[in-house]
Write an enzyme that holds these catalytic residues in place. Structure first.
Site, PDB file in Angstrom:
ATOM      1  N   HIS A 269       1.259   4.292   2.214  1.00  7.78           N
ATOM      2  CA  HIS A 269       1.460   4.403   2.871  1.00  7.78           C
ATOM      3  C   HIS A 269       3.463   4.629   3.449  1.00  7.78           C
ATOM      4  O   HIS A 269       3.940   4.333   2.834  1.00  7.78           O
ATOM      5  CB  HIS A 269       1.247   4.016   4.741  1.00  7.78           C
ATOM      6  CG  HIS A 269      -0.692   4.194   5.027  1.00  7.78           C
ATOM      7  ND1 HIS A 269      -0.772   3.581   5.725  1.00  7.78           N
ATOM      8  CD2 HIS A 269      -1.043   5.505   4.305  1.00  7.78           C
ATOM      9  CE1 HIS A 269      -1.946   4.097   6.099  1.00  7.78           C
ATOM     10  NE2 HIS A 269      -2.154   4.927   5.646  1.00  7.78           N
TER      11      HIS A 269
ATOM     12  N   HIS B 229       0.933  -1.647  -0.146  1.00  4.28           N
ATOM     13  CA  HIS B 229      -0.183   0.193  -0.050  1.00  4.28           C
ATOM     14  C   HIS B 229       0.542   1.224   0.010  1.00  4.28           C
ATOM     15  O   HIS B 229       2.141   1.267   0.269  1.00  4.28           O
ATOM     16  CB  HIS B 229      -1.012   0.274   1.365  1.00  4.28           C
ATOM     17  CG  HIS B 229       0.329   0.081   2.420  1.00  4.28           C
ATOM     18  ND1 HIS B 229       0.629  -1.142   3.121  1.00  4.28           N
ATOM     19  CD2 HIS B 229      -0.769   1.149   3.228  1.00  4.28           C
ATOM     20  CE1 HIS B 229       0.753  -0.368   3.926  1.00  4.28           C
ATOM     21  NE2 HIS B 229       0.175   0.847   4.474  1.00  4.28           N
TER      22      HIS B 229
ATOM     23  N   ASP C  99       6.020   4.819   5.165  1.00  6.21           N
ATOM     24  CA  ASP C  99       6.764   4.219   5.723  1.00  6.21           C
ATOM     25  C   ASP C  99       6.936   2.567   5.283  1.00  6.21           C
ATOM     26  O   ASP C  99       7.465   2.011   5.012  1.00  6.21           O
ATOM     27  CB  ASP C  99       6.673   3.874   7.600  1.00  6.21           C
ATOM     28  CG  ASP C  99       4.977   3.127   7.253  1.00  6.21           C
ATOM     29  OD1 ASP C  99       4.476   3.164   6.729  1.00  6.21           O
ATOM     30  OD2 ASP C  99       4.863   2.312   7.819  1.00  6.21           O
ATOM     31  N   HIS C 100       5.700   2.609   3.901  1.00  2.00           N
ATOM     32  CA  HIS C 100       5.865   1.254   3.113  1.00  2.00           C
ATOM     33  C   HIS C 100       6.605   1.449   1.524  1.00  2.00           C
ATOM     34  O   HIS C 100       7.713   1.161   1.255  1.00  2.00           O
ATOM     35  CB  HIS C 100       5.378   0.531   3.614  1.00  2.00           C
ATOM     36  CG  HIS C 100       4.097   0.123   4.146  1.00  2.00           C
ATOM     37  ND1 HIS C 100       4.468  -0.728   4.778  1.00  2.00           N
ATOM     38  CD2 HIS C 100       3.741   0.912   5.299  1.00  2.00           C
ATOM     39  CE1 HIS C 100       4.018  -1.797   5.793  1.00  2.00           C
ATOM     40  NE2 HIS C 100       3.621  -0.348   6.162  1.00  2.00           N
TER      41      HIS C 100
HETATM   42 ZN    ZN Z   1       0.011   1.712   6.407  1.00  2.00          ZN
END
Ligand code: ZN
Length: 276
Positions: A89, A87, A91-92
């Site tokens: 976000h 996904h 932090d990914h």
């Molecule tokens: Zn997330």
């Protein structure tokens, strides 16, 4: 992105970094926080006898981490051939474009805005790289664009933020929706029951070896929280922040902003189902 620390009754996690299954290795990103647990898990997945690897969630834009992922693959005699995102976000996904530049790979994701190259990801897609097979499982709820990747050869599923190795995840209202999330958990339950998946390779926190137990725990936790929110509303606490203060009183206050997103998702769900 978590909304709670370890909870009673939750299956206990195992491996945090390094080899987790025959085909999956975790390189832990140096971004620990209340929201990201120990940091983001960047997964390198490959067939043991192949020199090609897939990387899932390069993580934050941290050059040292991104290079460590490339080096870890290289030390195992592998070249990164494809980058996938669970996904969007940050932090990914924030480091994905830089990582793609380092490795010369395309980035595939559900959200077209996150892709590099012309290939997306959709429900039922089967990705094959160097003999490795990953099946795309749509799991909206944490976010609208959340996906899991089923790794049948290891009876494992890479869950991003849909299931974490510790605590529970945020339903990030308004993008994330509770009804979708519950459907996604049931979809994951059928992977454990019908397809024999027993290992959860999460986006944060340690590996879980009891995938079915983890899914059941998440479903039970969601039902419990929903009943608490319903009761809070019946007691006259109608504003989301007010509901958080009552329902999440046992949770560290630094997590309340995230909890409020989940509460808003729960209030929306209760309203849509005529329960409040
Ligand atoms: Zn997330």
């Amino acid at each position: 992105m978590t909304d709670a620390a370890a909870l009673p009754g939750q299956p206990r996690g195992g491996v945090l970094s390094g080899s987790a299954t025959a085909r999956a290795v975790n390189v832990l990103a140096p971004n620990p926080s209340a929201m990201t647990l120990d940091g983001t898990n960047t997964w390198i997945v490959s067939e043991p006898d192949s020199d090609l690897a897939v990387v899932i969630d390069p993580g934050p834009l941290d050059d040292g981490h991104l290079r460590r992922v490339v080096d870890t693959a290289a030390e195992a005699g592998k070249r990164v051939a494809l980058t996938l995102l669970t996904h969007g976000h940050p932090d990914h996904a924030e480091g994905a474009a830089r990582f793609a530049g380092l490795t010369g790979t395309k980035v595939r994701a559900l959200d077209p805005a996150l892709r590099l190259g012309d290939e997306g990801l959709a429900a039922g897609d089967v990705i094959t790289v160097g003999g490795l097979e990953l099946r795309v499982v749509p799991t909206p709820g944490h976010t609208a664009d959340s996906l899991c990747f089923h790794l049948p050869a290891d009876r494992a599923v890479l869950t991003g933020d849909t299931i974490l190795g510790r605590g529970t995840t945020v339903v990030a209202h308004p993008d994330g929706r509770l009804g979708d999330y519950l459907d996604s958990l049931r979809r994951l339950r059928s992977l454990t029951v019908d397809d024999g998946v027993h290992t959860v390779l999460p986006g944060h926190g340690p590996v879980l070896e009891d995938a079915q137990g983890a899914v059941e725990f998440y479903l039970a936790h969601r039902a419990h929280r929903l009943a608490q929110v319903e009761t809070a509303v019946e007691d006259g606490h109608r504003a989301a922040a007010d509901v958080v203060a009552h329902v999440y009183a046992d949770v560290d206050r630094s997590l309340w902003p995230a909890a409020e997103l989940s509460v808003r998702a729960q209030l929306e769900y209760l309203t849509e189902h005529g329960l409040i």
